[in-house]
Scaffold this motif. Structure first.
Motif, mmCIF file in Angstrom:
data_model
loop_
_atom_site.group_PDB
_atom_site.id
_atom_site.type_symbol
_atom_site.label_atom_id
_atom_site.label_comp_id
_atom_site.label_asym_id
_atom_site.label_seq_id
_atom_site.Cartn_x
_atom_site.Cartn_y
_atom_site.Cartn_z
ATOM 1 N N GLN A 159 -6.271 7.874 -11.732
ATOM 2 C CA GLN A 159 -4.963 7.425 -11.259
ATOM 3 C C GLN A 159 -3.944 8.546 -11.332
ATOM 4 O OE1 GLN A 159 -6.950 5.757 -13.295
ATOM 5 N NE2 GLN A 159 -6.936 3.551 -12.860
ATOM 6 N N ARG A 160 -3.944 9.268 -12.441
ATOM 7 C CA ARG A 160 -2.980 10.364 -12.572
ATOM 8 C C ARG A 160 -3.233 11.453 -11.541
ATOM 9 N NH1 ARG A 160 -2.812 10.306 -19.224
ATOM 10 N NH2 ARG A 160 -1.111 8.794 -19.370
ATOM 11 N N LEU A 161 -4.497 11.721 -11.289
ATOM 12 C CA LEU A 161 -4.804 12.742 -10.288
ATOM 13 C C LEU A 161 -4.411 12.262 -8.886
ATOM 14 C CD1 LEU A 161 -8.238 14.065 -11.595
ATOM 15 C CD2 LEU A 161 -5.982 15.119 -11.816
ATOM 16 N N ALA A 162 -4.645 10.983 -8.628
ATOM 17 C CA ALA A 162 -4.280 10.440 -7.318
ATOM 18 C C ALA A 162 -2.762 10.523 -7.132
ATOM 19 C CB ALA A 162 -4.745 8.989 -7.196
ATOM 20 N N ILE A 163 -2.020 10.228 -8.186
ATOM 21 C CA ILE A 163 -0.561 10.283 -8.106
ATOM 22 C C ILE A 163 -0.105 11.729 -7.905
ATOM 23 C CG2 ILE A 163 1.568 9.927 -9.422
ATOM 24 C CD1 ILE A 163 0.076 7.454 -10.687
ATOM 25 N N THR A 176 10.264 8.564 -2.974
ATOM 26 C CA THR A 176 10.640 7.632 -4.030
ATOM 27 C C THR A 176 9.388 7.187 -4.777
ATOM 28 O OG1 THR A 176 10.350 5.701 -2.617
ATOM 29 C CG2 THR A 176 12.520 6.755 -2.604
ATOM 30 N N ALA A 177 9.585 6.470 -5.865
ATOM 31 C CA ALA A 177 8.454 5.930 -6.618
ATOM 32 C C ALA A 177 7.601 5.054 -5.707
ATOM 33 C CB ALA A 177 8.964 5.126 -7.815
ATOM 34 N N GLU A 178 8.271 4.303 -4.853
ATOM 35 C CA GLU A 178 7.552 3.393 -3.952
ATOM 36 C C GLU A 178 6.737 4.172 -2.925
ATOM 37 O OE1 GLU A 178 7.869 0.409 -5.046
ATOM 38 O OE2 GLU A 178 6.514 -0.487 -3.572
ATOM 39 N N ASP A 179 7.332 5.231 -2.361
ATOM 40 C CA ASP A 179 6.600 6.099 -1.440
ATOM 41 C C ASP A 179 5.343 6.629 -2.117
ATOM 42 O OD1 ASP A 179 8.651 5.881 0.407
ATOM 43 O OD2 ASP A 179 9.680 7.676 -0.329
ATOM 44 N N LEU A 180 5.542 7.057 -3.345
ATOM 45 C CA LEU A 180 4.446 7.670 -4.094
ATOM 46 C C LEU A 180 3.336 6.665 -4.345
ATOM 47 C CD1 LEU A 180 3.621 10.292 -5.455
ATOM 48 C CD2 LEU A 180 4.819 9.527 -7.512
ATOM 49 N N LEU A 181 3.723 5.454 -4.726
ATOM 50 C CA LEU A 181 2.736 4.395 -4.954
ATOM 51 C C LEU A 181 1.897 4.181 -3.706
ATOM 52 C CD1 LEU A 181 1.514 1.981 -6.487
ATOM 53 C CD2 LEU A 181 3.391 0.593 -5.588
ATOM 54 N N GLU A 182 2.583 4.051 -2.578
ATOM 55 C CA GLU A 182 1.892 3.779 -1.326
ATOM 56 C C GLU A 182 0.856 4.859 -1.026
ATOM 57 O OE1 GLU A 182 3.143 3.070 3.369
ATOM 58 O OE2 GLU A 182 4.690 3.310 1.835
ATOM 59 N N ARG A 183 1.293 6.103 -1.155
ATOM 60 C CA ARG A 183 0.377 7.176 -0.804
ATOM 61 C C ARG A 183 -0.727 7.351 -1.841
ATOM 62 N NH1 ARG A 183 2.590 12.252 2.431
ATOM 63 N NH2 ARG A 183 3.700 10.517 3.391
ATOM 64 N N ALA A 184 -0.393 7.113 -3.106
ATOM 65 C CA ALA A 184 -1.411 7.236 -4.145
ATOM 66 C C ALA A 184 -2.493 6.187 -3.936
ATOM 67 C CB ALA A 184 -0.770 7.074 -5.526
ATOM 68 N N ARG A 185 -2.086 5.018 -3.445
ATOM 69 C CA ARG A 185 -3.059 3.946 -3.210
ATOM 70 C C ARG A 185 -4.007 4.271 -2.069
ATOM 71 N NH1 ARG A 185 0.487 -1.531 -4.474
ATOM 72 N NH2 ARG A 185 -0.418 -1.846 -6.549
ATOM 73 N N GLU A 186 -3.535 5.113 -1.148
ATOM 74 C CA GLU A 186 -4.432 5.527 -0.069
ATOM 75 C C GLU A 186 -5.558 6.400 -0.629
ATOM 76 O OE1 GLU A 186 -2.006 7.480 2.823
ATOM 77 O OE2 GLU A 186 -0.773 5.696 3.190
ATOM 78 N N ALA A 194 3.159 0.299 -12.076
ATOM 79 C CA ALA A 194 3.458 0.657 -13.461
ATOM 80 C C ALA A 194 2.951 2.055 -13.789
ATOM 81 C CB ALA A 194 2.856 -0.366 -14.410
ATOM 82 N N THR A 195 1.751 2.340 -13.322
ATOM 83 C CA THR A 195 1.174 3.652 -13.619
ATOM 84 C C THR A 195 1.954 4.762 -12.934
ATOM 85 O OG1 THR A 195 -0.993 2.687 -13.972
ATOM 86 C CG2 THR A 195 -0.933 5.021 -13.480
ATOM 87 N N VAL A 196 2.436 4.484 -11.728
ATOM 88 C CA VAL A 196 3.277 5.475 -11.053
ATOM 89 C C VAL A 196 4.516 5.744 -11.897
ATOM 90 C CG1 VAL A 196 4.791 5.841 -9.070
ATOM 91 C CG2 VAL A 196 2.467 5.015 -8.721
ATOM 92 N N TYR A 197 5.169 4.694 -12.324
ATOM 93 C CA TYR A 197 6.379 4.872 -13.121
ATOM 94 C C TYR A 197 6.079 5.559 -14.449
ATOM 95 C CZ TYR A 197 9.549 2.368 -10.038
ATOM 96 O OH TYR A 197 10.337 2.003 -8.982
ATOM 97 N N ARG A 198 4.895 5.334 -14.980
ATOM 98 C CA ARG A 198 4.543 6.000 -16.228
ATOM 99 C C ARG A 198 4.136 7.448 -15.990
ATOM 100 N NH1 ARG A 198 2.495 0.468 -19.000
ATOM 101 N NH2 ARG A 198 1.073 0.230 -17.263
#
Lengths: 162, 162
Positions: A29-33, A45-55, A63-67
DNA sequence: CTGCCTGCAAACTCTTTGCACGAAT
DNA sequence: ATTCGTGCAAAGAGTTTGCAGGCAG
């Protein structure tokens, strides 16, 4: 620019080493982020990052993005750009240049990064005068897109798209 | 300083005129909030303002404070000071001086206002270069209280207590 | 009288946190 | 095996908003 893409792998290694050196675990997860952060050309933004990390890894949670964001910020691999909106922006630190100021467009919602090298002088001056160690500085200019557009730098990313 | 206290009545009149000129009503709550704002020597939050406004008129509600703040800001009688915390600070514009920068202490949580007259030059320079009209600027320096304390300006309000 | 203004409380938005499970070392 | 990291969902904090009644003009 192609230097950046070429460097991603080595920067990712730097990130792994940072994690290890802090006693933190290297997780998918950390590497994906991290990869998601470095895949953004500009502010995100955090939300942008979440979206792309999920891809990259669809198990990544908000939560993991914010952490992860404070970790990435502390490692200096990304930096936080707070322009006073209700959410924060972040940006990969691809080129460690001089101090950056932000020009914030009130119309098109974009944020442009510009060099403000004199801020290093300013910091020093303040530091000397008050004999303190400056932790960080922030310089932001708010302007109108109309004007920016006339100058040919709005909606076109003439400086640095946000 | 005593000029400020002496001026409050006339500034209150200015506020009333502002309300009227905008087609807004002069209510007891708005006046209480205005008085509360001007009774603060330094920075205050919405919550601080509510508390003090209620001492003047206990019918004032939190919602009305939040609705009054943009009006007071637009009238230039107060100004917003956003230092990136999760709540905003405000400050009565008692003396229309030069551009103010903020020195933010990471230890004692205080905010000091300092003159940064060169920022007017900076704004003009940016404006000329990008041919835009600058709406506003923000300059903030984050520092450590230890250092500020050694300089004799922390915990004593040597510059301007926040 | 008209309709803006108000208080109340619920809603909102972004971010943080408690918990039990899962994975890195 | 430990223990840290994770997802989920609920909590949190500051601010905003819908609504019915109240007061300024």
């Amino acid at each position: 620019m192609e230097q950046n893409t070429a460097n991603i792998d080595s920067v990712r290694e730097t990130f792994k080493e940072f994690l290890t050196s802090k006693g933190l675990r290297v997780t998918n997860q950390r590497l994906a982020i991290f990869d998601a952060a470095y895949s953004h050309a500009d502010h995100f933004t955090a939300e942008d990052l979440l979206e792309r990390a999920r891809e990259i890894d669809d198990s990544v949670s908000r939560a993991t993005v914010y952490r992860a964001l404070p970790i990435l910020t502390e490692s200096s691999l990304i930096r936080e750009v707070d322009v006073g909106r209700d959410y924060k922006f972040y940006m990969a630190n691809k080129n460690a240049t001089t101090f950056q100021a932000q020009v914030i467009c009130l119309d098109c919602e974009k944020i442009f990064e510009i060099d403000a090298p004199f801020m290093e002088w300013y910091g020093k001056t303040v530091a000397d005068k008050l004999s303190l160690n400056v932790e960080s500085q922030r310089l932001q200019v708010t302007a109108r897109c109309n004007e920016l557009r006339e100058a040919g730098i709005c909606e076109r990313g003439g400086i640095s798209k946000g």
